[in-house]
Enzyme design. Structure first.
Site, short mmCIF file in Angstrom:
data_model
loop_
_atom_site.label_atom_id
_atom_site.label_comp_id
_atom_site.label_asym_id
_atom_site.label_seq_id
_atom_site.Cartn_x
_atom_site.Cartn_y
_atom_site.Cartn_z
N GLU A 1 30.48 34.71 61.25
CA GLU A 1 31.05 36.01 60.91
C GLU A 1 30.26 37.12 61.59
OE1 GLU A 1 32.61 36.87 56.94
OE2 GLU A 1 31.13 38.49 56.85
N THR B 1 34.63 41.44 60.40
CA THR B 1 34.82 42.09 59.11
C THR B 1 35.35 43.51 59.22
OG1 THR B 1 32.62 43.07 58.98
CG2 THR B 1 32.82 40.79 58.27
N ALA C 1 33.10 49.04 54.61
CA ALA C 1 33.44 49.45 53.25
C ALA C 1 34.61 50.43 53.29
CB ALA C 1 32.25 50.09 52.57
N HIS D 1 39.50 40.01 59.65
CA HIS D 1 39.51 40.41 58.25
C HIS D 1 40.58 41.49 58.04
CE1 HIS D 1 35.43 38.92 56.62
NE2 HIS D 1 35.75 38.22 57.69
N ARG E 1 40.67 41.59 49.09
CA ARG E 1 41.02 42.83 48.41
C ARG E 1 40.31 44.01 49.05
NH1 ARG E 1 38.56 44.62 42.80
NH2 ARG E 1 36.95 45.25 44.32
N GLY E 2 39.01 43.84 49.30
CA GLY E 2 38.21 44.91 49.86
C GLY E 2 37.48 45.70 48.79
N ASP E 3 36.49 46.46 49.23
CA ASP E 3 35.69 47.27 48.32
C ASP E 3 36.34 48.64 48.14
OD1 ASP E 3 33.72 45.26 48.13
OD2 ASP E 3 32.82 45.95 50.02
N ASP F 1 38.46 33.98 37.68
CA ASP F 1 38.25 33.78 39.12
C ASP F 1 39.06 32.61 39.66
OD1 ASP F 1 36.57 35.89 39.54
OD2 ASP F 1 34.81 34.72 40.07
#
Length: 301
Positions: A19, A50, A53, A79, A109-111, A163
């Protein structure tokens, strides 16, 4: 010898992926492409790129994965998050990826846009979570879809059952692989895998292996994502704040030891969080017997 006194057994026959994050400056871009060039001979299954944020590096992520398609023989995974975009906007990105020859998306989902630790609220008209995003990706194209999972529970989840149920939703909606958040004790992974198997989950659950040699930085990351740092790991880095070279040696050895224990439990796929630096990934793979010439000899791709 490892930090706890046991021995790593070098093995090949492993499948690896790496990554990266998109570069912010010309110097960082040069470092990234040097790293990709050095790791390409290991024939990784894929390399992922990636988002920052809040989706802040979306455009740079797109440019990076397109360049990987054009200039390397590596399969890139882009991503994609639900943050700060409507469904139509995200769907356009998915179609652009398909047109560019990208066939693998890491759906997250992401931050929150305001940063980790803030309450997450879905974007108006957007995908609410990674399960919805996976379904949207599947409607558009026959992508390979990787999703995230947290072997020590997502910080926002009320319990492990929640989860696991969310992971099942992602799979029902098209996910083909799960990649874990980083961890340092093999039993953490094995317990999570057992929970998943009991729930009928059969897709590969690939361990995410962190290669962060800055222990202070690692502690910050662990605090944000809920990963535990065992006492022996604190001891391994103790007194090394001003000794970057030794920290790197410790980092590669700890990562290789963890992978070795996981392989003994039947794991043969590993996803390395490289932080855009090739040397630690190369060192770890070397300790595990993963080398370009050996991989060619055994036919691993």
């Amino acid at each position: 010898m490892s930090a706890d006194g046991s021995t790593i057994q070098a093995r090949n026959g492993l499948n690896v992926s790496f990554e990266f994050f998109p570069p912010k400056t010309e110097a960082m871009e040069e470092t990234l492409w040097e790293s990709i060039s050095r790791l390409e001979p290991l024939s990784p299954n894929f390399v992922s790129v990636t988002y920052g944020a809040g989706g802040s590096t979306r455009d740079r992520t797109h440019r990076t994965v397109r360049r990987i398609v054009r200039e390397t023989g590596i399969r890139p995974a882009a991503h994609l998050t639900c943050v700060s975009a409507t469904r139509d906007e995200i769907d356009d990105v998915i179609r652009d990826y398909w047109s560019a020859g990208i066939r693998h998306i890491v759906a997250l989902r992401g931050d929150p846009p305001d940063g980790i630790g803030e309450a997450y609220t879905p974007h108006p008209g957007g995908y609410a979570n990674a399960a919805e995003l996976a379904a949207g990706i599947r409607k558009i194209g026959d992508f390979e879809i990787s999703v995230g999972c947290y072997p020590e529970k997502h910080p926002e989840s009320r319990d492990f059952d929640y989860d696991i149920d969310l992971l099942k939703q992602k799979i029902d909606n098209g996910a083909t692989r799960a990649i874990t958040q980083f961890f340092f004790e093999p039993d953490v992974y094995f317990r999570f895998r057992e929970r998943a198997e009991r729930a009928g989950i059969t897709i590969p659950i690939v361990p995410g292996i962190m290669l962060q040699a800055n222990f202070n930085g690692l502690k910050r990351m662990a605090g944000l994502c809920g990963a535990s740092l065992p006492a022996w790991l604190h001891e391994a880095y103790d007194g090394l704040d001003e000794d970057a070279g030794t920290r790197k040696l410790v980092t590669a050895h700890v990562a290789a030891k963890l992978c070795s224990k996981l392989q003994a439990g039947g794991v043969d796929n590993f996803h390395f969080y490289t932080l855009n630096r090739a040397e630690l990934a190369l060192s770890t793979c070397q300790l595990l017997g993963v080398k370009a010439e050996q991989r060619e000899a055994v036919g691993v791709a």
